[in-house]
Design a protein around this motif. Structure first.
Motif, PDB file in Angstrom:
ATOM      1  N   MET A  17       0.846  -1.198   0.000  1.00  0.00           N
ATOM      2  CA  MET A  17       0.000   0.000   0.000  1.00  0.00           C
ATOM      3  C   MET A  17       0.886   1.254   0.000  1.00  0.00           C
ATOM      4  O   MET A  17       0.619   2.221  -0.716  1.00  0.00           O
ATOM      5  CB  MET A  17      -0.904   0.024   1.234  1.00  0.00           C
ATOM      6  CG  MET A  17      -1.976  -1.036   1.249  1.00  0.00           C
ATOM      7  SD  MET A  17      -3.325  -0.638   0.132  1.00  0.00           S
ATOM      8  CE  MET A  17      -4.343  -2.112   0.356  1.00  0.00           C
ATOM      9  N   CYS A 120      -8.914   3.803  -4.885  1.00  0.00           N
ATOM     10  CA  CYS A 120      -8.257   3.614  -3.579  1.00  0.00           C
ATOM     11  C   CYS A 120      -9.224   4.051  -2.473  1.00  0.00           C
ATOM     12  O   CYS A 120      -9.459   3.330  -1.500  1.00  0.00           O
ATOM     13  CB  CYS A 120      -6.991   4.459  -3.443  1.00  0.00           C
ATOM     14  SG  CYS A 120      -5.802   4.367  -4.799  1.00  0.00           S
ATOM     15  N   CYS A 123     -12.392   1.991  -1.419  1.00  0.00           N
ATOM     16  CA  CYS A 123     -12.141   0.855  -0.531  1.00  0.00           C
ATOM     17  C   CYS A 123     -11.779   1.321   0.883  1.00  0.00           C
ATOM     18  O   CYS A 123     -12.279   0.777   1.861  1.00  0.00           O
ATOM     19  CB  CYS A 123     -11.052  -0.040  -1.107  1.00  0.00           C
ATOM     20  SG  CYS A 123     -10.845  -1.557  -0.147  1.00  0.00           S
ATOM     21  N   HIS A 124     -10.926   2.320   0.989  1.00  0.00           N
ATOM     22  CA  HIS A 124     -10.547   2.802   2.329  1.00  0.00           C
ATOM     23  C   HIS A 124     -11.765   3.274   3.114  1.00  0.00           C
ATOM     24  O   HIS A 124     -11.860   3.052   4.312  1.00  0.00           O
ATOM     25  CB  HIS A 124      -9.531   3.940   2.217  1.00  0.00           C
ATOM     26  CG  HIS A 124      -8.211   3.494   1.668  1.00  0.00           C
ATOM     27  ND1 HIS A 124      -7.316   4.355   1.097  1.00  0.00           N
ATOM     28  CD2 HIS A 124      -7.651   2.261   1.598  1.00  0.00           C
ATOM     29  CE1 HIS A 124      -6.239   3.675   0.703  1.00  0.00           C
ATOM     30  NE2 HIS A 124      -6.428   2.405   0.981  1.00  0.00           N
TER      31      HIS A 124
HETATM   32  C1  HEC Z   1      -9.795  -3.174  -2.009  1.00  0.00           C
HETATM   33  C2  HEC Z   1      -9.443  -2.285  -0.935  1.00  0.00           C
HETATM   34  C3  HEC Z   1      -8.323  -1.310  -1.063  1.00  0.00           C
HETATM   35  C4  HEC Z   1      -7.890  -0.648  -2.182  1.00  0.00           C
HETATM   36  C5  HEC Z   1      -8.431  -0.707  -3.594  1.00  0.00           C
HETATM   37  C6  HEC Z   1      -6.776   0.165  -1.755  1.00  0.00           C
HETATM   38  N1  HEC Z   1      -6.550  -0.002  -0.426  1.00  0.00           N
HETATM   39 FE1  HEC Z   1      -5.093   0.901   0.655  1.00  0.00          FE
HETATM   40  N2  HEC Z   1      -5.686  -0.106   2.309  1.00  0.00           N
HETATM   41  C7  HEC Z   1      -6.752  -0.975   2.371  1.00  0.00           C
HETATM   42  C8  HEC Z   1      -6.840  -1.536   3.712  1.00  0.00           C
HETATM   43  C9  HEC Z   1      -7.874  -2.517   4.194  1.00  0.00           C
HETATM   44  C10 HEC Z   1      -5.787  -0.982   4.443  1.00  0.00           C
HETATM   45  C11 HEC Z   1      -5.395  -1.299   5.879  1.00  0.00           C
HETATM   46  C12 HEC Z   1      -4.409  -2.485   5.849  1.00  0.00           C
HETATM   47  C13 HEC Z   1      -3.900  -2.922   7.196  1.00  0.00           C
HETATM   48  O1  HEC Z   1      -3.517  -2.037   8.014  1.00  0.00           O
HETATM   49  O2  HEC Z   1      -3.875  -4.140   7.455  1.00  0.00           O
HETATM   50  C14 HEC Z   1      -5.087  -0.072   3.524  1.00  0.00           C
HETATM   51  C15 HEC Z   1      -3.984   0.689   3.883  1.00  0.00           C
HETATM   52  C16 HEC Z   1      -3.391   1.626   3.076  1.00  0.00           C
HETATM   53  C17 HEC Z   1      -2.311   2.493   3.479  1.00  0.00           C
HETATM   54  C18 HEC Z   1      -1.669   2.543   4.863  1.00  0.00           C
HETATM   55  C19 HEC Z   1      -0.520   1.546   4.902  1.00  0.00           C
HETATM   56  C20 HEC Z   1       0.154   1.466   6.265  1.00  0.00           C
HETATM   57  O3  HEC Z   1       1.391   1.533   6.309  1.00  0.00           O
HETATM   58  O4  HEC Z   1      -0.529   1.328   7.289  1.00  0.00           O
HETATM   59  C21 HEC Z   1      -1.988   3.273   2.384  1.00  0.00           C
HETATM   60  C22 HEC Z   1      -0.914   4.351   2.317  1.00  0.00           C
HETATM   61  C23 HEC Z   1      -2.855   2.865   1.305  1.00  0.00           C
HETATM   62  N3  HEC Z   1      -3.695   1.876   1.749  1.00  0.00           N
HETATM   63  C24 HEC Z   1      -2.806   3.389   0.038  1.00  0.00           C
HETATM   64  C25 HEC Z   1      -3.581   2.928  -1.026  1.00  0.00           C
HETATM   65  C26 HEC Z   1      -3.497   3.450  -2.388  1.00  0.00           C
HETATM   66  C27 HEC Z   1      -2.594   4.561  -2.842  1.00  0.00           C
HETATM   67  C28 HEC Z   1      -4.412   2.765  -3.128  1.00  0.00           C
HETATM   68  C29 HEC Z   1      -4.739   2.890  -4.572  1.00  0.00           C
HETATM   69  C30 HEC Z   1      -3.655   2.920  -5.527  1.00  0.00           C
HETATM   70  C31 HEC Z   1      -5.059   1.813  -2.221  1.00  0.00           C
HETATM   71  N4  HEC Z   1      -4.521   1.955  -0.972  1.00  0.00           N
HETATM   72  C32 HEC Z   1      -6.048   0.968  -2.604  1.00  0.00           C
HETATM   73  C33 HEC Z   1      -7.603  -1.295   1.360  1.00  0.00           C
HETATM   74  C34 HEC Z   1      -7.480  -0.873   0.046  1.00  0.00           C
END
Ligand code: HEC
Length: 130
Positions: A17, A120, A123-124
């Motif tokens: 991520m 992104c 989903c968040h």
């Molecule tokens: C299908 C769901 C989903 C998508 C699509 C998604 N994310 Fe996430 N993201 C999550 C979830 C759930 C977490 C928390 C994960 C965890 O802490 O276990 C997260 C965590 C993160 C974090 C924090 C990481 C950390 O160090 O704690 C970042 C930055 C992030 N996402 C960026 C992005 C970006 C940029 C995109 C798109 C390019 C994206 N995400 C797409 C579900 C998603």
């Protein structure tokens, strides 16, 4: 995917991520004019977003919602099809991002960066705890 410890799955997906957010962030800075537009660098960032976003989602394995410092909501595992649909949407938008970056104009790049950012955020908003 398999991990020796559940905490490793959390670290793996958070690392993925972080990396996708770094490369998307560079593109966002270009399309908003905070850094100069460089078509070659933009294509590299777009290609990396598209590659890296294959990584984190396989690490959302059962039993890892409350491990380590995870902010993943437990609903991911009870609404898996919905979560997976959002992953597919991200993959579609990042493929379009690469195509847009290849064109080599800001006018093409800007909406494509926005669409990935939306994928992104969608989903968040649902599956990441604050
Ligand atoms: C299908 C769901 C989903 C998508 C699509 C998604 N994310 Fe996430 N993201 C999550 C979830 C759930 C977490 C928390 C994960 C965890 O802490 O276990 C997260 C965590 C993160 C974090 C924090 C990481 C950390 O160090 O704690 C970042 C930055 C992030 N996402 C960026 C992005 C970006 C940029 C995109 C798109 C390019 C994206 N995400 C797409 C579900 C998603």
């Amino acid at each position: 995917m398999q991990f020796n410890r559940p905490e490793d799955a959390v670290k793996y997906r958070q690392s993925g991520m972080f990396l996708q957010s770094y490369h998307l962030g560079r593109l966002a800075a270009m399309v908003s004019g905070r850094i100069p537009y460089d078509p070659k660098a933009a294509l590299e960032h777009a290609t990396l977003v598209d590659m890296i976003d294959r990584l984190p989602y396989g690490a959302f394995i059962e039993g890892t919602a409350d491990r380590g410092n995870s902010r993943a909501k437990p609903e991911i595992w009870t609404e898996r099809a919905k979560f997976d649909g959002m992953v597919t949407k991200l993959h579609e938008e990042s493929a379009k991002l690469v195509a847009a970056a290849r064109v080599g104009t800001l006018d093409q790049l800007r909406p494509a960066v926005g669409a990935v950012g939306q994928a992104c955020k969608a989903c968040h908003d649902v599956y990441q705890r604050n």
